[in-house]
Design a protein around this motif. Structure first.
Motif, PDB file in Angstrom:
ATOM      1  N   LYS A  92       0.874  -1.192   0.000  1.00  0.00           N
ATOM      2  CA  LYS A  92       0.000   0.000   0.000  1.00  0.00           C
ATOM      3  C   LYS A  92       0.898   1.224   0.000  1.00  0.00           C
ATOM      4  CE  LYS A  92      -4.297  -1.049   2.300  1.00  0.00           C
ATOM      5  NZ  LYS A  92      -4.520  -1.941   3.407  1.00  0.00           N
ATOM      6  N   LEU A  93       0.385   2.318  -0.582  1.00  0.00           N
ATOM      7  CA  LEU A  93       1.134   3.566  -0.433  1.00  0.00           C
ATOM      8  C   LEU A  93       0.640   4.227   0.840  1.00  0.00           C
ATOM      9  CD1 LEU A  93       1.370   5.330  -3.920  1.00  0.00           C
ATOM     10  CD2 LEU A  93       3.162   4.161  -2.654  1.00  0.00           C
ATOM     11  N   VAL A  94       1.568   4.530   1.721  1.00  0.00           N
ATOM     12  CA  VAL A  94       1.182   5.116   3.008  1.00  0.00           C
ATOM     13  C   VAL A  94       1.919   6.437   3.179  1.00  0.00           C
ATOM     14  CG1 VAL A  94       1.326   4.761   5.510  1.00  0.00           C
ATOM     15  CG2 VAL A  94       0.776   2.848   4.006  1.00  0.00           C
ATOM     16  N   GLU A  95       1.189   7.433   3.689  1.00  0.00           N
ATOM     17  CA  GLU A  95       1.835   8.737   3.900  1.00  0.00           C
ATOM     18  C   GLU A  95       2.720   8.678   5.135  1.00  0.00           C
ATOM     19  OE1 GLU A  95      -0.625  12.391   3.437  1.00  0.00           O
ATOM     20  OE2 GLU A  95       0.463  13.055   5.231  1.00  0.00           O
ATOM     21  N   HIS A  96       3.985   9.056   4.976  1.00  0.00           N
ATOM     22  CA  HIS A  96       4.905   9.065   6.118  1.00  0.00           C
ATOM     23  C   HIS A  96       4.927  10.444   6.781  1.00  0.00           C
ATOM     24  CE1 HIS A  96       7.236   5.144   5.750  1.00  0.00           C
ATOM     25  NE2 HIS A  96       6.188   5.040   4.964  1.00  0.00           N
ATOM     26  N   ASP A  97       5.743  10.561   7.819  1.00  0.00           N
ATOM     27  CA  ASP A  97       5.665  11.812   8.586  1.00  0.00           C
ATOM     28  C   ASP A  97       6.140  13.041   7.804  1.00  0.00           C
ATOM     29  OD1 ASP A  97       8.233  11.024   8.624  1.00  0.00           O
ATOM     30  OD2 ASP A  97       8.539  11.152  10.788  1.00  0.00           O
ATOM     31  N   ASP A  98       6.820  12.830   6.664  1.00  0.00           N
ATOM     32  CA  ASP A  98       7.210  13.989   5.859  1.00  0.00           C
ATOM     33  C   ASP A  98       6.095  14.403   4.885  1.00  0.00           C
ATOM     34  OD1 ASP A  98       7.345  11.879   4.121  1.00  0.00           O
ATOM     35  OD2 ASP A  98       9.407  12.201   3.464  1.00  0.00           O
ATOM     36  N   GLY A  99       4.984  13.638   4.910  1.00  0.00           N
ATOM     37  CA  GLY A  99       3.844  13.996   4.062  1.00  0.00           C
ATOM     38  C   GLY A  99       3.959  13.470   2.633  1.00  0.00           C
ATOM     39  N   PHE A 100       4.799  12.465   2.416  1.00  0.00           N
ATOM     40  CA  PHE A 100       4.896  11.860   1.085  1.00  0.00           C
ATOM     41  C   PHE A 100       4.526  10.383   1.171  1.00  0.00           C
ATOM     42  CE2 PHE A 100       7.786  15.500   0.846  1.00  0.00           C
ATOM     43  CZ  PHE A 100       7.256  16.127  -0.284  1.00  0.00           C
ATOM     44  N   LEU A 101       4.127   9.849   0.013  1.00  0.00           N
ATOM     45  CA  LEU A 101       3.664   8.460  -0.040  1.00  0.00           C
ATOM     46  C   LEU A 101       4.834   7.509  -0.331  1.00  0.00           C
ATOM     47  CD1 LEU A 101       0.579   9.224  -2.309  1.00  0.00           C
ATOM     48  CD2 LEU A 101       0.477   8.619   0.123  1.00  0.00           C
ATOM     49  N   TYR A 102       4.914   6.456   0.485  1.00  0.00           N
ATOM     50  CA  TYR A 102       5.937   5.426   0.263  1.00  0.00           C
ATOM     51  C   TYR A 102       5.270   4.062   0.360  1.00  0.00           C
ATOM     52  CZ  TYR A 102       9.115   9.276   1.330  1.00  0.00           C
ATOM     53  OH  TYR A 102       9.765  10.474   1.320  1.00  0.00           O
ATOM     54  N   PRO A 103       5.830   3.059  -0.347  1.00  0.00           N
ATOM     55  CA  PRO A 103       5.238   1.724  -0.261  1.00  0.00           C
ATOM     56  C   PRO A 103       5.412   1.122   1.125  1.00  0.00           C
ATOM     57  CG  PRO A 103       7.060   1.791  -1.851  1.00  0.00           C
ATOM     58  CD  PRO A 103       6.954   3.150  -1.261  1.00  0.00           C
ATOM     59  N   ASN A 104       4.343   0.514   1.595  1.00  0.00           N
ATOM     60  CA  ASN A 104       4.384  -0.161   2.883  1.00  0.00           C
ATOM     61  C   ASN A 104       4.030  -1.624   2.619  1.00  0.00           C
ATOM     62  OD1 ASN A 104       4.730   0.266   5.713  1.00  0.00           O
ATOM     63  ND2 ASN A 104       2.569  -0.338   5.913  1.00  0.00           N
ATOM     64  N   ILE A 105       4.889  -2.535   3.028  1.00  0.00           N
ATOM     65  CA  ILE A 105       4.696  -3.945   2.658  1.00  0.00           C
ATOM     66  C   ILE A 105       4.151  -4.733   3.848  1.00  0.00           C
ATOM     67  CG2 ILE A 105       5.910  -6.017   1.837  1.00  0.00           C
ATOM     68  CD1 ILE A 105       7.707  -3.154   0.874  1.00  0.00           C
ATOM     69  N   SER A 106       3.057  -5.483   3.600  1.00  0.00           N
ATOM     70  CA  SER A 106       2.411  -6.211   4.702  1.00  0.00           C
ATOM     71  C   SER A 106       2.967  -7.631   4.818  1.00  0.00           C
ATOM     72  CB  SER A 106       0.901  -6.282   4.463  1.00  0.00           C
ATOM     73  OG  SER A 106       0.636  -7.289   3.510  1.00  0.00           O
ATOM     74  N   ILE A 107       2.480  -8.346   5.816  1.00  0.00           N
ATOM     75  CA  ILE A 107       2.973  -9.714   6.026  1.00  0.00           C
ATOM     76  C   ILE A 107       2.544 -10.655   4.897  1.00  0.00           C
ATOM     77  CG2 ILE A 107       3.310  -9.803   8.545  1.00  0.00           C
ATOM     78  CD1 ILE A 107       0.390 -10.815   8.678  1.00  0.00           C
ATOM     79  N   ASN A 108       1.597 -10.235   4.054  1.00  0.00           N
ATOM     80  CA  ASN A 108       1.192 -11.101   2.931  1.00  0.00           C
ATOM     81  C   ASN A 108       2.270 -11.223   1.859  1.00  0.00           C
ATOM     82  OD1 ASN A 108      -1.248 -11.307   4.155  1.00  0.00           O
ATOM     83  ND2 ASN A 108      -2.196  -9.657   2.966  1.00  0.00           N
ATOM     84  N   CYS A 109       3.303 -10.406   1.937  1.00  0.00           N
ATOM     85  CA  CYS A 109       4.357 -10.420   0.913  1.00  0.00           C
ATOM     86  C   CYS A 109       5.022 -11.791   0.866  1.00  0.00           C
ATOM     87  CB  CYS A 109       5.392  -9.350   1.251  1.00  0.00           C
ATOM     88  SG  CYS A 109       6.868  -9.440   0.239  1.00  0.00           S
ATOM     89  N   ASP A 110       5.091 -12.390  -0.356  1.00  0.00           N
ATOM     90  CA  ASP A 110       5.773 -13.688  -0.459  1.00  0.00           C
ATOM     91  C   ASP A 110       7.153 -13.521  -1.100  1.00  0.00           C
ATOM     92  OD1 ASP A 110       5.161 -13.149  -3.033  1.00  0.00           O
ATOM     93  OD2 ASP A 110       3.900 -14.910  -3.384  1.00  0.00           O
ATOM     94  N   ASN A 111       7.610 -12.293  -1.106  1.00  0.00           N
ATOM     95  CA  ASN A 111       8.966 -12.005  -1.587  1.00  0.00           C
ATOM     96  C   ASN A 111       9.204 -12.440  -3.037  1.00  0.00           C
ATOM     97  OD1 ASN A 111      11.350 -10.702  -0.904  1.00  0.00           O
ATOM     98  ND2 ASN A 111      12.409 -12.627  -0.503  1.00  0.00           N
ATOM     99  N   CYS A 112       8.169 -12.332  -3.887  1.00  0.00           N
ATOM    100  CA  CYS A 112       8.315 -12.795  -5.276  1.00  0.00           C
ATOM    101  C   CYS A 112       9.238 -11.880  -6.076  1.00  0.00           C
ATOM    102  CB  CYS A 112       6.945 -12.894  -5.961  1.00  0.00           C
ATOM    103  SG  CYS A 112       6.202 -11.276  -6.282  1.00  0.00           S
ATOM    104  N   GLY A 113       9.370 -10.638  -5.637  1.00  0.00           N
ATOM    105  CA  GLY A 113      10.323  -9.728  -6.289  1.00  0.00           C
ATOM    106  C   GLY A 113       9.771  -8.976  -7.496  1.00  0.00           C
ATOM    107  N   VAL A 114       8.487  -9.205  -7.851  1.00  0.00           N
ATOM    108  CA  VAL A 114       7.914  -8.514  -9.022  1.00  0.00           C
ATOM    109  C   VAL A 114       7.995  -6.999  -8.830  1.00  0.00           C
ATOM    110  CG1 VAL A 114       5.764  -8.070 -10.292  1.00  0.00           C
ATOM    111  CG2 VAL A 114       6.428 -10.409  -9.752  1.00  0.00           C
TER     112      VAL A 114
END
Ligand SMILES: Cc1cc2nc3c(=O)[nH]c(=O)nc-3n(C[C@H](O)[C@H](O)[C@H](O)COP(=O)(O)OP(=O)(O)OC[C@H]3O[C@@H](n4cnc5c(N)ncnc54)[C@H](O)[C@@H]3O)c2cc1C
Length: 396
Positions: free
Chosen positions: A31-53
């Motif tokens: 998900k793109l989540v807003e960080h404390d600097d007010g910009f969007l960064y990817p946030n990876i959940s535990i569902n990630c299977d590390n496929c690398g796509v």
């Protein structure tokens, strides 16, 4: 552990927030989540299977190479003939003209609109003329990117698509779709996108001050002319707020507190991912008297044959100009923004202080007053004098 492998790859200094990793993740783990600097960064959940796509599709880790054939570039100054529409456009209305052309051939447009509360913005899809007014104008803070998978699916079904956005978003789109005849991309010349916190705080401040919901918000309103943008806001209770943008704390900060990756943009004109690049035709009066219009003037650069052919179909007042002259007058086409003292603003201040307090703490009341006097003079003085001042300031 696996998750951490991918998570650790998110480098906040180079990530552009394009969101392609979110779209391509089969596990829907990002998900793109807003960080404390007010910009969007990817946030990876535990569902990630590390496929690398996601890692393999990243347009920063694996740059999209669009080597420029400088002989094939063409530059034009452009403005809409309809004075009312020209006034409502950010510069000369080149984007509006392209959207009108796209709609005339029953195409689909993806471009940027504010959300209904004016606290954020996003790339949306439009396909009707009545929706044009909601997307016109510049939004200087970072917007939520589109779902690139949906766009690719529409292209596969044969839809004609016009995508108008920032070069980093276009690089993501092209990386995913590849070259396809039914996609035309228009990039905005860009100095960097501002923190989303600024837009939100500005809106919250205005809503509280005027005690009403916002109906329209224009951060590049042409009050008298295009040279000095105003912030123009209308409220549900009938009140209006109109101020020179550069004299508002929001206007002073939105071009300064920009995303870290924007200081080292990988998609300037030397590696342009788009078919057409548009921006402000600063200095138009230097290279062509006919090209300049104090109510706004766009610079259009046809990057490739497809782009140039598309541009030849739009209606309005257009003149071919020298690309070298255009480059001389608009440094943002090929150069990155340089960090200034505002960039070192303590991020926590964004959360604990008002925008005005942040400005005062960083340049002081005197600095703010001098800034306001400068901008007010630019507004009051006759256009030829303002143009001379601007030319001196930007050395062209
Ligand atoms: C963050 C930012 C920085 C810019 N910096 C420069 C600069 O330094 N020099 C320069 O010459 N030009 C710059 N521009 C471009 C310029 O401000 C105008 O947006 C551009 O010339 C288009 O004007 P127009 O009259 O053709 O647009 P209009 O006809 O008014 O249409 C505007 C189009 O731009 C799209 N748009 C607006 N904001 C965004 C956004 N945040 N993300 C994606 N799409 C958006 C709209 O959705 C619409 O399609 C910048 C634009 C942005 C958004």
């Amino acid at each position: 552990m696996i998750k951490n492998n991918v998570q650790n790859k998110v480098d906040r200094s180079s990530c552009t927030g394009c969101g392609l990793c979110v779209s391509v993740c089969h596990q829907k783990a990002i998900k793109l989540v807003e960080h404390d600097d007010g910009f969007l960064y990817p946030n990876i959940s535990i569902n990630c299977d590390n496929c690398g796509v996601c890692l393999n599709s990243c347009p920063i880790d694996h740059l999209l190479h669009s080597p420029l054939d400088s002989d094939s570039l063409s530059a034009y100054s452009y403005r809409l003939s309809d004075r009312d529409e020209l006034r409502k456009s950010a510069s000369g209305g080149a984007a509006t003209a392209m959207m009108l052309y796209e709609l005339s051939r029953k195409g689909i447009i993806y471009t940027c609109s504010y959300d209904s509360d004016f606290k954020s913005s996003r790339i949306i899809k439009i396909n009707e003329k009545s929706q044009l007014q909601t997307v016109k104008g510049s939004k200087y803070c970072e917007s939520m990117p589109p779902n690139y998978v949906l766009i690719k699916n529409e292209l596969k079904l044969g839809a004609e698509i016009l995508f108008i956005g920032l070069p980093c978003q276009i690089a993501a789109l092209k990386k995913y779709t590849g070259e396809t005849d039914n996609l035309i991309t228009v990039g905005l010349i860009c100095t960097g996108k501002g923190s989303r916190i600024l837009l939100r705080k500005n809106t919250e401040f205005l809503v509280k001050k005027f005690n009403s919901r916002i109906l329209s918000f224009n951060e590049r309103f042409k009050k008298k002319n295009w040279l000095v943008p105003w912030m123009n806001v209308t409220f549900e209770n009938g009140k209006k707020c109109s101020r020179i943008l550069g004299n508002t704390p929001y206007g002073m900060l939105c071009h300064k507190l920009i995303r870290r990756s924007c200081f080292d943009c990988k998609y300037k004109i030397s590696n342009a991912p788009e078919d057409i690049l548009i921006g402000d035709a600063w200095g138009a009066e230097v290279y062509s008297k006919k090209a300049f219009d104090s109510m706004g003037c766009s610079l259009i650069i046809g990057i490739n044959e497809k782009g140039k052919k598309y541009v030849s179909n739009i209606k309005g007042i257009m003149e071919e100009i020298s690309l070298d002259e255009a480059l001389k007058c608009n440094h943002a086409i090929d150069s990155n923004t340089i960090k200034d003292k505002f960039y070192n603003v303590d991020i926590q201040m964004l959360h604990t202080n008002s925008l005005e307090e942040i400005v005062i703490k960083n340049i002081g009341v005197r600095g703010m007053l001098l800034n306001n006097i400068r901008n007010t003079l630019k507004y009051i003085l006759p256009v030829p004098i303002v143009k001379t001042i601007l030319r001196k300031k930007h050395s062209f």
